[in-house]
Every structure is written in C-alpha cells, then in structure tokens.
Design a protein around this motif. Structure first.
Motif, short mmCIF file in Angstrom:
data_model
loop_
_atom_site.label_atom_id
_atom_site.label_comp_id
_atom_site.label_asym_id
_atom_site.label_seq_id
_atom_site.Cartn_x
_atom_site.Cartn_y
_atom_site.Cartn_z
N GLY A 118 -9.91 -0.92 -0.81
CA GLY A 118 -11.21 -0.26 -0.80
C GLY A 118 -11.36 0.73 0.33
N ALA A 119 -10.90 0.35 1.52
CA ALA A 119 -11.00 1.23 2.68
C ALA A 119 -10.20 2.51 2.51
N ASN A 120 -9.12 2.41 1.72
CA ASN A 120 -8.25 3.58 1.51
C ASN A 120 -8.47 4.24 0.15
N ASN A 121 -9.53 3.81 -0.55
CA ASN A 121 -9.90 4.40 -1.84
C ASN A 121 -8.75 4.39 -2.83
N MET A 122 -8.04 3.26 -2.89
CA MET A 122 -6.94 3.13 -3.83
C MET A 122 -7.44 2.37 -5.05
N ARG A 123 -7.57 3.05 -6.19
CA ARG A 123 -8.13 2.46 -7.40
C ARG A 123 -7.03 1.79 -8.23
N ARG A 147 -15.93 -10.27 -7.20
CA ARG A 147 -17.16 -9.72 -6.62
C ARG A 147 -16.83 -8.78 -5.47
N ALA A 148 -15.82 -9.13 -4.67
CA ALA A 148 -15.42 -8.27 -3.56
C ALA A 148 -14.80 -6.97 -4.06
N ALA A 149 -14.10 -7.03 -5.19
CA ALA A 149 -13.38 -5.86 -5.71
C ALA A 149 -14.30 -4.89 -6.45
N ALA A 150 -15.34 -5.41 -7.10
CA ALA A 150 -16.19 -4.59 -7.97
C ALA A 150 -16.79 -3.36 -7.31
N PRO A 151 -17.32 -3.44 -6.08
CA PRO A 151 -17.92 -2.25 -5.47
C PRO A 151 -16.93 -1.10 -5.25
N TYR A 152 -15.66 -1.43 -5.20
CA TYR A 152 -14.63 -0.40 -4.99
C TYR A 152 -14.07 0.13 -6.31
N GLY A 153 -14.59 -0.36 -7.41
CA GLY A 153 -14.07 0.08 -8.70
C GLY A 153 -12.71 -0.50 -9.02
N ILE A 154 -12.38 -1.63 -8.40
CA ILE A 154 -11.09 -2.28 -8.62
C ILE A 154 -11.24 -3.34 -9.70
N CYS A 166 0.82 -1.22 0.00
CA CYS A 166 0.00 0.00 0.00
C CYS A 166 0.85 1.26 0.00
N ALA A 167 1.94 1.22 0.75
CA ALA A 167 2.84 2.38 0.78
C ALA A 167 3.42 2.65 -0.60
N ARG A 168 3.81 1.59 -1.30
CA ARG A 168 4.39 1.78 -2.62
C ARG A 168 3.33 2.24 -3.62
N TYR A 179 -5.88 -12.18 -1.18
CA TYR A 179 -6.46 -11.24 -2.13
C TYR A 179 -7.67 -10.50 -1.54
N LEU A 180 -8.47 -11.20 -0.78
CA LEU A 180 -9.63 -10.55 -0.16
C LEU A 180 -9.18 -9.52 0.88
N ASP A 181 -8.13 -9.83 1.62
CA ASP A 181 -7.57 -8.84 2.56
C ASP A 181 -7.05 -7.63 1.81
N LEU A 182 -6.39 -7.89 0.69
CA LEU A 182 -5.87 -6.80 -0.14
C LEU A 182 -7.00 -5.91 -0.63
N VAL A 183 -8.06 -6.52 -1.13
CA VAL A 183 -9.21 -5.76 -1.63
C VAL A 183 -9.81 -4.91 -0.52
N ASP A 184 -9.96 -5.47 0.67
CA ASP A 184 -10.54 -4.72 1.79
C ASP A 184 -9.72 -3.48 2.11
N VAL A 185 -8.40 -3.63 2.13
CA VAL A 185 -7.54 -2.50 2.47
C VAL A 185 -7.54 -1.47 1.34
#
Length: 306
Positions: free
Chosen positions: A80-85, A113-120, A37-39, A72-78
């Motif tokens: 999405g929570a940080n609005n990183m597209r 399916r988990a990624a779609a709501p965040y626009g990922i 995430c930092a990178r 991957y699901l943990d990655l998507v959650d983070v």
C-alpha cells in the motif's frame, strides 16, 4: 527421457538441500519482503500483473497462524505504501483452518480489511481435497461480506463440476487450474491420475462455462496445447480480453508467458516469497519432472568434476 525424469522426481528427497536452494531461485522471489517487492516492481514494469504469496501452509500451532497473519499485514502495509496494486494469494491452512475455523476466518478478514483501502484484492487458494468444502464455505462467507476476493478451483477433481454451479450463479471471480495435489483416484476425473492431458477437456469446459455465466476467469496453466485451444475458443466467441487473464508461476515457461503478453493478453505472474523455499521448490519440481531431470544432470556433472 520422460521415464528418467519421473524417476529423478521421485529421488528429490535425497537431493542435497544446497542444490534445491539454487534451483529455487528460479521459482521464488526470495526470502524477504524486499525481495518480493523488487520482483513485483520488475514484472509490473514489463507489463505483467502479479499475485504475491507468503510461503507456508498447514500451520501446526496458533502461534504459527498468528505469525503468518502478521506477515500478510506487513506485506499489505508495504504494498500500500508503494502503491503496488498486486493480488494476494491466501492459503487458509496457513492461517489455522485445521486448528480453529472461526479464528482462521477472523485472521483472513483482518487481512482483507487491511488490503481493501489500497485496492488490493485476494484469491483464496485451493488445497488438497480434505480442505475443499471448508475452503468453498469460507470463500462464500468472505464474498458475501463484500470483500474483493476470488477462489481457485481444480479441474482434475470430479466434484468441481458441482462446485462450479453456485459460483457461476453468483458470477464469482474464479481461478481455474489443473490441480497439483496427490489425490486418490476416486476424487479425480477419468484418466487424470495417469495422463494430465485427460484434464484438458474438463478445464476448457470449466473456463468456457464460467465466462459464459459472467464470471471473470483466471486461466492458470503452462500447457501450451491447452492455451491454444482456449485462445481459439475465446477468439471464436469474441470474448473481451477484460473478462479473463492467463496466470503462470514465476520462473515457469517464461517464453510462453512472454508470448501471451506480446499478443496483448493480460498475464499475471504468481510471485511467492518467504522462508519455506524448500517445501515449495520440491512441490514445483515434482509437478514438473523435467526440472528433476535437470537437477539429476547437474548432480552427475558435479560428481564428475569432484
């Protein structure tokens, strides 16, 4: 010098892991999700797009495939929570393609399916030729289900000429790369096994035909001459820059990458992270023998100091 670098690349299995680990910091964001995430945030601030990959492939058990799915699901959650597209890069073998294709598809669908709501969005990566048809079949199913997904194709494979046809007809989102897996000559375009420059004409044809067919194309290469040839074609045909992007690996050819961004092109950086740093780094080094030469020189300097 080129011969020495190639010899050094073949000697990589004998290089101390500690030295490979040091080199890996150039190509890998780190071992943790926080590192990734930092990178991603740093690259985003500099104006780059990103694709993030959880390192690992060819799961040997259902437990490994399930563990990768959770990563991957943990990655998507983070993200999405940080609005990183950003975009996800997904290797199907890491999710159990070789173990149970239906179970693998369920895992991929769960991630998408988990990624779609965040626009990922996601890109299905292409692996060695034994996986090519299964990967294409899986992609077509995912695309038909409406997921925002693209697929990577390898220009050094002869079969890519035929594989492109239905994808262009569907205007699928494509990622064109040269290809890095060691394949038998029977699968490769003429000359590719001896000279990677022999792939360039095929690469240009695939990119140009896909864009002309209406696909969005990710141009994935670090070959400066190839990039120049493509830019000439893109400018001559007046292709809008929203129709394509350049993609490069983290830590590779950064001056070229920065120069493309400075010219106003969209540039995406591939950001891998995870615990499989050794396998990924050795593949990158073998792909670029010049790096192996640097490692050999570092080993010689270390021996002299000792």
């Amino acid at each position: 010098m080129r011969i020495l670098n190639t010899m050094a690349a073949r000697a990589i299995p004998f290089v101390p892991r500690s030295l490979i680990r040091k080199i890996s910091r150039r190509y890998i964001a780190g071992e943790t999700l926080d590192d990734a995430c930092a990178r991603i945030q740093s690259l985003d601030a500099a104006g780059f797009r990103t694709t993030v990959d959880v390192l690992g492939e060819s799961a040997s058990s259902f437990d490994q495939a399930e563990s990768m799915t959770r990563d991957y699901l943990d990655l998507v959650d983070v993200l999405g929570a940080n609005n990183m597209r950003t975009e996800l890069s997904i290797k199907l073998t890491a999710l159990g393609l070789h173990l149970d294709e239906d179970a693998c598809m369920k895992r991929v669908s769960t991630i998408l399916r988990a990624a779609a709501p965040y626009g990922i969005s996601a890109c299905i990566d292409m692996e060695d030729v034994s996986c090519t048809q299964k990967t294409l079949d899986a992609f077509l199913r995912l695309e038909a289900d409406g997921y925002p997904v693209g697929i990577a194709l390898q220009a050094y494979l002869t079969r890519t000429n035929e594989d492109m046809v239905p994808l262009q007809a569907r205007k699928s989102r494509l990622r064109i790369c040269k290809g890095i897996y060691a394949e038998a000559n029977e699968h490769l375009v003429d000359g590719a096994s001896k000279d990677r420059a022999a792939i360039n004409a095929h690469f240009v044809r695939h990119v140009s035909s896909a864009i002309e067919a209406g696909s969005f194309v990710a141009i994935t290469t670090h070959d400066a001459q190839l990039i120049d040839a493509l830019i000439d074609w893109l400018q001559r045909e007046q292709v809008d820059r929203s129709r394509f992007e350049f993609q490069m690996l983290l830590g590779v050819c950064e001056p070229l990458r920065d120069g493309l961004l400075a010219q106003g092109f969209n540039v995406r950086v591939y950001v891998p992270y995870g615990h499989d740093w050794y396998g990924y780094s050795t593949r990158r080094i073998k792909e670029n023998p010049r790096i192996a030469g640097y490692i050999l020189a570092a080993m010689i300097r270390r021996a002299r100091v000792a």
